[in-house]
Enzyme design. Structure first.
Site, mmCIF file in Angstrom:
data_model
loop_
_atom_site.group_PDB
_atom_site.id
_atom_site.type_symbol
_atom_site.label_atom_id
_atom_site.label_comp_id
_atom_site.label_asym_id
_atom_site.label_seq_id
_atom_site.Cartn_x
_atom_site.Cartn_y
_atom_site.Cartn_z
ATOM 1 N N SER A 185 0.830 -1.186 0.000
ATOM 2 C CA SER A 185 0.000 0.000 0.000
ATOM 3 C C SER A 185 0.879 1.256 0.000
ATOM 4 O O SER A 185 1.734 1.390 -0.856
ATOM 5 C CB SER A 185 -0.956 -0.039 1.196
ATOM 6 O OG SER A 185 -1.989 0.895 1.020
ATOM 7 N N ASP A 436 -8.784 -5.467 -5.313
ATOM 8 C CA ASP A 436 -8.378 -4.338 -4.483
ATOM 9 C C ASP A 436 -8.720 -3.040 -5.196
ATOM 10 O O ASP A 436 -8.221 -2.780 -6.295
ATOM 11 C CB ASP A 436 -6.879 -4.424 -4.216
ATOM 12 C CG ASP A 436 -6.348 -3.254 -3.417
ATOM 13 O OD1 ASP A 436 -7.159 -2.544 -2.774
ATOM 14 O OD2 ASP A 436 -5.121 -3.048 -3.428
ATOM 15 N N HIS A 461 -5.981 -6.526 -1.312
ATOM 16 C CA HIS A 461 -4.958 -5.585 -0.876
ATOM 17 C C HIS A 461 -3.743 -6.303 -0.282
ATOM 18 O O HIS A 461 -3.846 -6.943 0.749
ATOM 19 C CB HIS A 461 -5.560 -4.628 0.153
ATOM 20 C CG HIS A 461 -4.855 -3.312 0.241
ATOM 21 N ND1 HIS A 461 -4.590 -2.514 -0.849
ATOM 22 C CD2 HIS A 461 -4.354 -2.639 1.309
ATOM 23 C CE1 HIS A 461 -3.972 -1.412 -0.462
ATOM 24 N NE2 HIS A 461 -3.812 -1.467 0.847
#
Length: 500
Positions: A185, A436, A461
């Site tokens: 991320s 995601d 994710h």
């Protein structure tokens, strides 16, 4: 959380969700280590498979890497975790570039590194991002004002990592050890940018679920919420339609005299609600986060959730009788996110805690991490058009600063990334799962032979960073195998170049 911001700042990785503006405004919620050691202790963090020992250490880091005024030399202690269980002198060093939260959380949820450490005989280092967890330059006063929090940005964080890594290698007398950086991320964005900015320090980077293209007008601003909506719609059209219709029912309830009392009862709020906005934010959070962590196995990252939780949410909605309101069905589905373990008797809807120390993200989103977001009419959320002027006004009111919406693409690039990176970049893996919603801001195509995109249709994710389990689907096993093979090729080439 430190302050309430009413425009969508962005939610990287997981993470920060701030209450929305009023329903009437129809705007979406705002998710948005030579080292000397101050202290050292051994801690055991629970993981799904075993107990992994990490030594907790603190590195004396300078406040400002880019100026030379006296204040810039002030020291704060940056936390990092280290595991040398499989390492030997000269072997690789795998570094996790910490995200917007306490570093233990990411270490406990990045089992991939711990799974592959024996194969590479790697030293594992998880570095905490400045201003998060215990790495607070001004202690409890770090967020007091823009003067104290003003040293929080991605460039300072990358410089922290560079200084710490060089110092650690010197301290270990292992300067020839190759370094590979990993991140998921926002941490994945940092890993990719670190490889580009500090190629003399990091041999390569694995950037998982890194939305480095979610800036300026590189992708449509509706991309994120359209992706969340598609996750639900692809499971059940009825599920999507129910959630889409629930917001109007919630808004209608807000105008009723006893609406808040009824909502408090129906939503099992521990205390009476003072605003319908809190209920909107509570629902919105559940659907967005569930789409992000739509993992193929049971997990306990954001919350304890079953495998494929989007599907399970839609099963709940589809099983309820036609007479139930859309809002009550949406609540029942959201309850899976907040109470899958069936341990909650009521929900603290208005006063959710910041358990992982994520509050600094609001500042970053108001300064450099300006990621435009809107909700289209095709979204299952309330339609909303991104308004930079209103966003900037709110940031000025909250922090006394104006956002720099083009700084990230100026500092790190992004536009025409294929043309740019194929000329000078190398050794980066961009991994993304199309479940995601952040994947739409990621690199989804190979840029060169050594800048590779690994994309999975069913991935969520940074699912590739989770511990391997016996229940992992074949596509996930294959994705991780490819990542290991690529990293092995980088390291083999590095050691070959060292031979006379």
């Amino acid at each position: 959380m430190v302050m309430k911001i009413t425009m969508f700042l962005s939610l990287l990785s997981l993470l920060l969700f701030t209450p929305p503006a009023t329903l009437a405004s129809r705007s979406p919620p705002v998710f948005f280590p030579r080292a000397t050691y101050q202290s050292s202790s051994l801690k055991i963090y629970e993981t799904p498979n075993t107990k992994i020992p990490f030594k907790t250490q603190f590195f004396p880091q300078i406040l400002d890497h880019f100026t030379y005024n006296p204040k810039s030399y002030e020291i704060f202690y940056q936390k990092y975790l280290i595991n040398s269980q499989f390492w030997h002198h000269g072997a690789p060093i795998f570094v996790y570039t910490g995200n917007e939260g306490n570093i233990e959380w990411f270490a406990a949820n990045t089992g991939f590194l711990q799974d592959i450490a024996p194969k590479f005989r790697a030293l594992l280092v998880f570095i905490e991002h400045r201003y998060y967890g215990e790495s607070l330059p001004f202690g409890k006063d770090s967020y007091n004002s823009s003067e104290t929090v003003g040293y929080l940005n991605s460039q300072q964080a990358l410089a922290d990592y560079a200084v710490l890594i060089r110092s650690l290698k010197q301290n270990l007398s292992s300067e020839a050890s190759p370094v590979v950086v990993f991140g998921g991320s926002y941490g994945g964005m940092l890993a990719a940018w670190f490889r580009l900015k500090y190629p003399h320090i990091a041999l390569g980077a694995l950037a998982s679920s890194a939305p480095i293209l979610h800036f300026d007008d590189i992708i449509p601003p509706t991309s994120f919420y359209d992706a969340v909506s598609q996750d639900f719609k692809s499971v059940s059209l009825n599920c999507y339609q129910v959630i889409k219709g629930s917001w109007a029912e919630l808004e209608a309830l807000s105008s009723q005299r006893q609406g808040l009392a009824e909502l408090s009862k129906n939503f099992k709020s521990c205390k009476g609600l003072h605003s319908v906005d809190a209920a909107q934010s509570w629902l919105w959070s559940a659907f967005v986060y569930t789409a992000m962590v739509n993992y193929p196995t049971e997990a306990n990252f954001m919350m304890h959730l079953p495998a494929y939780p989007v599907k399970e949410m839609c099963k709940i909605i589809d099983a309820l009788p036609p007479g139930e309101t859309k809002l009550s069905k949406a609540f029942a589905a959201a309850s899976l996110y907040y109470n899958y373990s069936q341990t909650e008797k009521c929900f603290d809807i208005e006063h959710r805690s910041d358990a992982h120390g994520l509050s600094g993200w609001n500042w970053q989103a108001c300064t450099e991490m300006v990621m435009p977001m809107s909700c289209s009419n095709e979204s299952m959320f309330t339609p909303y058009t991104y308004n930079y002027d209103a966003f900037a006004e709110q940031c000025m009111k909250t922090y006394g600063v104006t956002p720099r919406p083009h700084w990230i693409t100026t500092e790190f690039g992004g536009k025409r990334i294929e043309e740019t990176l194929k000329r000078f970049g190398s050794n980066i893996i961009f991994s993304n799962g199309l479940q995601d919603p952040w994947s739409r801001g990621g690199v989804l195509k190979n840029i060169s032979a050594s800048i590779v995109a690994l994309v999975t249709e069913e991935g969520a994710h940074h699912v590739d960073f989770r511990f391997a389990t016996k229940d992992d689907p074949g596509w996930l096993v294959e994705q991780r195998r490819q990542e290991v093979d690529i990293i092995q090729s980088w390291i083999d080439e590095y050691y070959a170049d060292l031979r006379p």
